[in-house]
Structures are given as structure tokens and as C-alpha cells.
Scaffold this motif. Structure first.
Motif, PDB file in Angstrom:
ATOM      1  N   HIS A 120     -16.806  39.292  18.611  1.00 36.48           N
ATOM      2  CA  HIS A 120     -16.671  38.013  17.928  1.00 36.48           C
ATOM      3  C   HIS A 120     -18.002  37.480  17.395  1.00 36.48           C
ATOM      4  O   HIS A 120     -18.003  36.623  16.498  1.00 36.48           O
ATOM      5  CB  HIS A 120     -16.008  37.005  18.871  1.00 36.48           C
ATOM      6  CG  HIS A 120     -14.703  37.495  19.410  1.00 36.48           C
ATOM      7  ND1 HIS A 120     -13.634  37.789  18.590  1.00 36.48           N
ATOM      8  CD2 HIS A 120     -14.298  37.792  20.680  1.00 36.48           C
ATOM      9  CE1 HIS A 120     -12.625  38.234  19.331  1.00 36.48           C
ATOM     10  NE2 HIS A 120     -13.009  38.258  20.592  1.00 36.48           N
TER      11      HIS A 120
ATOM     12  N   GLU B 146     -17.863  37.763  13.731  1.00 38.90           N
ATOM     13  CA  GLU B 146     -16.624  37.365  13.050  1.00 38.90           C
ATOM     14  C   GLU B 146     -16.543  35.843  12.963  1.00 38.90           C
ATOM     15  O   GLU B 146     -15.723  35.198  13.615  1.00 38.90           O
ATOM     16  CB  GLU B 146     -15.406  37.950  13.770  1.00 38.90           C
ATOM     17  CG  GLU B 146     -15.370  39.461  13.712  1.00 38.90           C
ATOM     18  CD  GLU B 146     -14.195  40.084  14.446  1.00 38.90           C
ATOM     19  OE1 GLU B 146     -14.104  41.321  14.463  1.00 38.90           O
ATOM     20  OE2 GLU B 146     -13.361  39.332  15.009  1.00 38.90           O
TER      21      GLU B 146
ATOM     22  N   GLU C  65      -5.677  41.087  18.075  1.00 33.33           N
ATOM     23  CA  GLU C  65      -6.538  41.908  18.930  1.00 33.33           C
ATOM     24  C   GLU C  65      -5.907  43.264  19.218  1.00 33.33           C
ATOM     25  O   GLU C  65      -6.612  44.254  19.413  1.00 33.33           O
ATOM     26  CB  GLU C  65      -6.855  41.161  20.223  1.00 33.33           C
ATOM     27  CG  GLU C  65      -7.735  39.929  20.032  1.00 33.33           C
ATOM     28  CD  GLU C  65      -9.096  40.259  19.447  1.00 33.33           C
ATOM     29  OE1 GLU C  65      -9.560  41.411  19.589  1.00 33.33           O
ATOM     30  OE2 GLU C  65      -9.713  39.370  18.825  1.00 33.33           O
TER      31      GLU C  65
ATOM     32  N   GLU D 110     -15.867  30.489  15.954  1.00 31.88           N
ATOM     33  CA  GLU D 110     -15.441  31.784  16.493  1.00 31.88           C
ATOM     34  C   GLU D 110     -16.579  32.633  17.035  1.00 31.88           C
ATOM     35  O   GLU D 110     -16.385  33.357  18.003  1.00 31.88           O
ATOM     36  CB  GLU D 110     -14.678  32.613  15.434  1.00 31.88           C
ATOM     37  CG  GLU D 110     -13.311  32.062  15.081  1.00 31.88           C
ATOM     38  CD  GLU D 110     -12.238  32.405  16.079  1.00 31.88           C
ATOM     39  OE1 GLU D 110     -12.282  33.498  16.674  1.00 31.88           O
ATOM     40  OE2 GLU D 110     -11.360  31.565  16.294  1.00 31.88           O
ATOM     41  N   MET D 111     -17.780  32.581  16.409  1.00 32.24           N
ATOM     42  CA  MET D 111     -18.847  33.494  16.809  1.00 32.24           C
ATOM     43  C   MET D 111     -19.786  32.866  17.833  1.00 32.24           C
ATOM     44  O   MET D 111     -20.825  33.426  18.135  1.00 32.24           O
ATOM     45  CB  MET D 111     -19.642  33.982  15.596  1.00 32.24           C
ATOM     46  CG  MET D 111     -20.145  32.934  14.624  1.00 32.24           C
ATOM     47  SD  MET D 111     -21.568  31.968  15.170  1.00 32.24           S
ATOM     48  CE  MET D 111     -22.824  33.225  15.190  1.00 32.24           C
TER      49      MET D 111
ATOM     50  N   HIS E 186      -7.182  32.761  18.968  1.00 24.98           N
ATOM     51  CA  HIS E 186      -8.252  32.502  19.941  1.00 24.98           C
ATOM     52  C   HIS E 186      -8.402  31.027  20.321  1.00 24.98           C
ATOM     53  O   HIS E 186      -9.025  30.715  21.310  1.00 24.98           O
ATOM     54  CB  HIS E 186      -9.621  32.999  19.424  1.00 24.98           C
ATOM     55  CG  HIS E 186      -9.646  34.445  19.073  1.00 24.98           C
ATOM     56  ND1 HIS E 186     -10.327  34.936  17.983  1.00 24.98           N
ATOM     57  CD2 HIS E 186      -9.055  35.531  19.652  1.00 24.98           C
ATOM     58  CE1 HIS E 186     -10.169  36.249  17.898  1.00 24.98           C
ATOM     59  NE2 HIS E 186      -9.391  36.627  18.901  1.00 24.98           N
TER      60      HIS E 186
END
Length: 420
Positions: free
Chosen positions: A276, A279, A75, A259-260, A60
Motif C-alpha cells: 500500500h 498505492e 486483494e 491509503e499509503m 480498506h
């Protein structure tokens, strides 16, 4: 997959599992501890090795080739899991370290935000500690009340008692789909339908069902479902939470970090969209990719084929156990075709301690589990300190059951001669 009469499913797949082809204590390994963790096929081992050897990179965050390849595989595995449980959207699949983390996510995110003093949570006496402790902690923090469904005389979920327990005060029902000790398959569709009539949410612990049978979360209509990868041919350190999209969107983040997020300022932040939002941090990338490989492997065999073959093994296992008078099994008896329960047997052998049985069997190369199987309250309910447990998977054979039964008979006779 079409099986001939002389060629079983196990015959077709055993070559895929290198670990099964070894000796333990000078005897061929007979692995009957699959409810604790399953073995991993070459396709899964190769998937995680390929990631680390060929395109190890963070997901990502990068535009370079390796990062793009890792992101696509990571993914892509989510898409496979979503299809495996028939989720309506890939955004409904949240990667977690295991099912325990998935349940804690729901308990801390939804539970602490929605439960109040006097609200009721219904569990059952057969729950794994992972589906008990998070709700104990949540109840302590919110003032919610825990209630428990007991067992019928046949050793299954008492649906009539459940109907008497549930009320407008019930906000959550959380129950195991298949008991890791009793082997019973709970009537989750009916439980969910009843709970929804009272406006309660339902979480299903599918750790012992996802590896063994077809799952359809839309047909089931559960609000959440959790599973662990390591019980379904994937590595340890990866599991998943399924949740209905609108419900997940209404829940606050569980963990904060990279990430979140969407935008971060010094005094506040906005959060990423699903999946996300739940996560945080660098994920278990290789493990998630290998989970996708495990789903491919199981789907290639066919979950219906796995369930059918395991039912045959279950019928045979219980027929053989019944030949040993000292053996007492727990949970419902299978039908003549092995249906009606999972492919495992928790049992005792008179005064012989289960750990002693397990030790003797290990000397014969046979791996079973002994203890309370993370169900201490259930064992107290059954008035037994611990049990031995033999649990099967689709790579096990009748010949392995025969070896287990022969060694079990010898162990029971040996201890009988001492106690007698």
C-alpha cells in the motif's frame, strides 16, 4: 487443456469474446491488433459489471459488508497476479494504472534516490517509449548516462555488445522481454545474470510477454517487472509492478495521499507497509478485480497452451507473408514450428505507406496497426519511417490469417498498379 487435431484453441474460446462476432464495414471482423490491446472475455466483462452492480464500495476503509466484499475481491486479485508471475510474496505486487506508470514509479522512487552523475543506465534501441522516456528524464535529473544495446544482423538483442557495454558504472539495465515491433524474445535470464554480476539492478518490461507465455519472476531473478492488464484480457486503466520485497521496502513513496499512510501529523507522516505504500488514493477497484478475472481466465486455459498455439499461428502467418514478394518483415524469422519470436509481424510493402495499407484492410474488416508503434528510435535505427503490424492472440484462427493475406495481396496489387 487438451486440443484435438480438428478443434483448435481458438475454436474453444471464441464464443467467450462477444466483440469478435460482428461486422466492420460490412465484413466479418478480423482483429489483428492484439499487441496494442487485447479483447476481453465474458468472464472479465462480468467481473467488472458485478462489482459495480452488486458490491460497489471503497476498499480498506469501511467495516460494512459491501466494503469488506470489495476489499476481499480487490486483494484476492493481487494474490492471483502474484501466483501468475510466481512472486515470492503478495506484497511484491503493486497495482498501477498501466506499465508506463509502473516504470515511472521505479524511475522516480528508486532512480532519483540511487543514481548519481556518471552512473550508467543500459537500455536497448528496441525499447517502447514507455521504457525510454522515464529514464531520459531520470538521467537529466541525476546526471546518469544512457547507453543502448543495438541489434544483431538477425534483428535481435546483441548480447555480445551488451557484454561490452556493461561495467561497474552500470547501475540499471532496463529492457523489454518481447519487442512489440521486432517480435524478438530477448534472453532476459542471461541479461539479468550478467547485470547482477556487476551489481546492477534489472527491470523487465513484460507487456508483450505476460499475455503470451509463462512468467516466473523468481526463476528470472529480475529486480522489477511491469505489465499492463489491457494487453492480457483485462480492462484498461490497470497494470502492475512486481518488485523484490527488500528492494521495494527500501524505496521511498512515489505518490502521497490516502491509503499509503500509517500515521499522519501536520508536519510529518509515516507510511503503510507494502504494497500500500505505493498505492496512493482510491484505486481502480473494479479494474483490479477484473484483472484477477483475466488471470483466472488465462490460467484456466494454460499459458503453455496459449504459447504453443500462438507459435503454430506465427509459423503459418510468416509462411503466408513470404508468398507476397513486396513484403519485408522485421525481426527474426520464426522456426518451422513458430518458435523463436512472438506472434506478430511488423512489415512494409515496398513504396506503399503502412497507413494506406491499414486503411484498405479496414475496409475489408481487418484491423491491423500502422505507424511507429511507440518505437520511433527503433524505426530510425531500421531506416524506415513506419511499419504495418499484424499481431495475433489465442482467439485468432488460420482462417483469419487467410482473409488478412488475401486482402493484403489485393491492397499491394492495387497500389502496385498505381505506382507502376
Amino acid at each position: 487443456m487438451t486440443l484435438t487435431k480438428d478443434r483448435t484453441l481458438a475454436d474453444k474460446v471464441r464464443a467467450d469474446f462477444p466483440i469478435l462476432h460482428q461486422e466492420v464495414n460490412g465484413k466479418p471482423l478480423v482483429y489483428l491488433d492484439n499487441a496494442a490491446t487485447s479483447q476481453k472475455p465474458l468472464a472479465v466483462l462480468n467481473a467488472i459489471r458485478d462489482y459495480y452492480e452488486q458490491y460497489n464500495s471503497n476498499v480498506h476503509r469501511g467495516v460494512h459488508t459491501l466494503s469488506a466484499k470489495a476489499t476481499d475481491a480487490y486483494e484476492g486479485a493481487r494474490d492471483k497476479v502474484a501466483a501468475f508471475v510466481n512472486a515470492a510474496s503478495r506484497q511484491e505486487i503493486i497495482y498501477t494504472r498501466n506499465a508506463s506508470e509502473a516504470i515511472n514509479l521505479v524511475a522516480y522512487s528508486w532512480g532519483l534516490s540511487n543514481l548519481q552523475r556518471g552512473d550508467e543506465i543500459i537500455l536497448s534501441v528496441m525499447e517502447h517509449h514507455s521504457n525510454l522516456i522515464p529514464w531520459q528524464l531520470t538521467a537529466q535529473k541525476t546526471g546518469a548516462v544512457l547507453k543502448f544495446v543495438e541489434l544483431t544482423p538477425d534483428g535481435v538483442f546483441d548480447l555480445e555488445q551488451f557484454k561490452s557495454l556493461i561495467s561497474d558504472k552500470t547501475k540499471l539495465v532496463s529492457t523489454v522481454h518481447v519487442s512489440n515491433t521486432l517480435g524478438c524474445i530477448n534472453p532476459v535470464e542471461e541479461i539479468i545474470e550478467i547485470a547482477h554480476q556487476y551489481g546492477a539492478k534489472v527491470l523487465i518490461d513484460a507487456c508483450q510477454s505476460a499475455p503470451h507465455m509463462v512468467l516466473d519472476v523468481q526463476a528470472m531473478d529480475c529486480d522489477w517487472l511491469v505489465a499492463s492488464g489491457h494487453k492480457m484480457c483485462a480492462p484498461t486503466g490497470i497494470g502492475f509492478l512486481y518488485g523484490k520485497l527488500d528492494l521495494l521496502r527500501s524505496m521511498p513513496p512515489f505518490l502521497g495521499g490516502g491509503e499509503m499512510i500509517a500515521d499522519v501529523f501536520l508536519d510529518h507522516a509515516t507510511y503503510a507497509d507494502l504494497p500500500h505504500k505505493f498505492e496512493a488514493g482510491t484505486p481502480s477497484i473494479g479494474e483490479a478485480i477484473a484483472l484477477g478475472a483475466a488471470v483466472d481466465y488465462l490460467s484456466g486455459i494454460g499459458m503453455h497452451n496459449i504459447h504453443t498455439y500462438e507459435a503454430e499461428l506465427t509459423a503459418y502467418l510468416f509462411q503466408q507473408l513470404q508468398q507476397i514478394p513486396e513484403i519485408k518483415t522485421y525481426g527474426p524469422q520464426p522456426t518451422s514450428t513458430g518458435e523463436g519470436r512472438a506472434a506478430l509481424a511488423a512489415f512494409t510493402a515496398g513504396d506503399v505507406h503502412p497507413h494506406d495499407l491499414s486503411t484498405i484492410l479496414d475496409q475489408a474488416g481487418i484491423a491491423i496497426r500502422a505507424g511507429h508503434h511507440c518505437t520511433q528510435p527503433l524505426h530510425r535505427y531500421l531506416k524506415v519511417q513506419s511499419t504495418a503490424r499484424a499481431s495475433l492472440y489465442f482467439y485468432n484462427t488460420r482462417e483469419e490469417i487467410d482473409l488478412f493475406i488475401a486482402s493484403l495481396k489485393e491492397a499491394v496489387e492495387f497500389f502496385g498498379s498505381i505506382f507502376g
